[in-house]
Design a protein around this motif. Sequence first.
Motif, short mmCIF file in Angstrom:
data_model
loop_
_atom_site.label_atom_id
_atom_site.label_comp_id
_atom_site.label_asym_id
_atom_site.label_seq_id
_atom_site.Cartn_x
_atom_site.Cartn_y
_atom_site.Cartn_z
N VAL A 274 -0.86 2.11 1.82
CA VAL A 274 0.17 1.21 2.40
C VAL A 274 -0.38 -0.21 2.52
O VAL A 274 0.28 -1.19 2.13
N ALA A 275 -1.61 -0.33 3.04
CA ALA A 275 -2.20 -1.65 3.27
C ALA A 275 -2.46 -2.37 1.95
O ALA A 275 -2.19 -3.58 1.81
N LYS A 276 -2.95 -1.62 0.97
CA LYS A 276 -3.30 -2.25 -0.30
C LYS A 276 -2.05 -2.73 -1.03
O LYS A 276 -2.03 -3.84 -1.60
N GLN A 277 -1.01 -1.92 -1.02
CA GLN A 277 0.24 -2.32 -1.70
C GLN A 277 0.82 -3.57 -1.05
O GLN A 277 1.27 -4.49 -1.75
N GLN A 294 -6.77 -9.04 13.60
CA GLN A 294 -7.42 -7.97 14.36
C GLN A 294 -6.52 -6.75 14.48
O GLN A 294 -6.98 -5.61 14.43
N GLU A 295 -5.21 -6.98 14.65
CA GLU A 295 -4.29 -5.85 14.78
C GLU A 295 -4.25 -5.04 13.48
O GLU A 295 -4.17 -3.81 13.50
N PHE A 296 -4.29 -5.76 12.38
CA PHE A 296 -4.34 -5.11 11.07
C PHE A 296 -5.58 -4.21 10.97
O PHE A 296 -5.52 -3.06 10.52
N SER A 303 -10.46 2.92 7.68
CA SER A 303 -9.99 2.65 6.31
C SER A 303 -10.14 1.18 5.94
O SER A 303 -10.09 0.82 4.76
N TYR A 304 -10.31 0.32 6.96
CA TYR A 304 -10.43 -1.12 6.70
C TYR A 304 -11.66 -1.41 5.82
O TYR A 304 -11.58 -2.18 4.86
#
Length: 313
Positions: A274-277, A294-296, A303-304
Amino acid sequence: MSYKVPDSITAKVQQIAVSENKKKKYSDLYNKLDQVNNKFSTNVNNENLPDSITLDRIDFKKPSNEEIKLNSENLLADYKNSGIKNIEDNYKLKYDELNSNKSEAINQTENTKNNLKQYYENAKTNAEYEASKRGLNRSSIIVNQLDAFSNAEINDYKELDQKLGDQINAINFEINALSSQKQNALNSFNISYAVKLQEKIDELNTKLSKTEQEVIKYNNDIALKEAEYNKEISELKQKFENDSFDSSLDLAELYGKYGSGVIEKVKQDQLLLVAKQYLLSLPSSEQQELLNDQEFKNKLGSSYNKLISELNR
């Protein structure tokens, strides 16, 4: 009268405003990340298990026929050496005994000859003495008597030599026969050894073939377990991606079946996807802003770091 708001308050307000703007700006992304996190709401420890597993096989190479034969010979070495030694020892014992008998016969014959020689010398001396007493020193009677003693002595010697020769021939015959018997015994033992060797080779071949089949079966079972496990993991990931479970009982069942590490790995993969897309849909100028948020980072969790690693490749 005018009132000036302190810079610290202004900065704090601006920070809150920026934060609120980011929330609005990335609300769609954050909602999707929350959905993934909520889907895996049970507390788990990340065991960092792989997407698939590779189980250890047993390496087994059946020895060659020559190696099996050599191994069999080594196992029968004591039997072979002791068998040949026994034959050799028995032959030597009998051979030494026969040679001892030969020497004894020769010695006995020599002793008998010496005794005969002494006997005839005494007989001749006595005959000459009696003839001298009677004045018959040169008579034909005494001469014939002495000749008779000499002939008898010679005949006795001949008889002794004949008997000795017969004894020695008999002993030599036994020695020659003994050599033949020894060779026959060795030949017979070699045949017996060859039979035992083949039996040992067959025995080892049977054991090795059984072991080979067991190893093949074990490795096949391992391959089957790998395939089953990896298939289940693939189906599990597909199930989560399709959101095809709708209760905490489903999730609890999956945790019980696959373990927390596997479920956590699927969760991380979905967060990362989801984050990468979303990240790649942003202009490059805005990507770093999101990465620094920071919230991200909080929503992505562990996974960050994986996301950063993949982006740096």
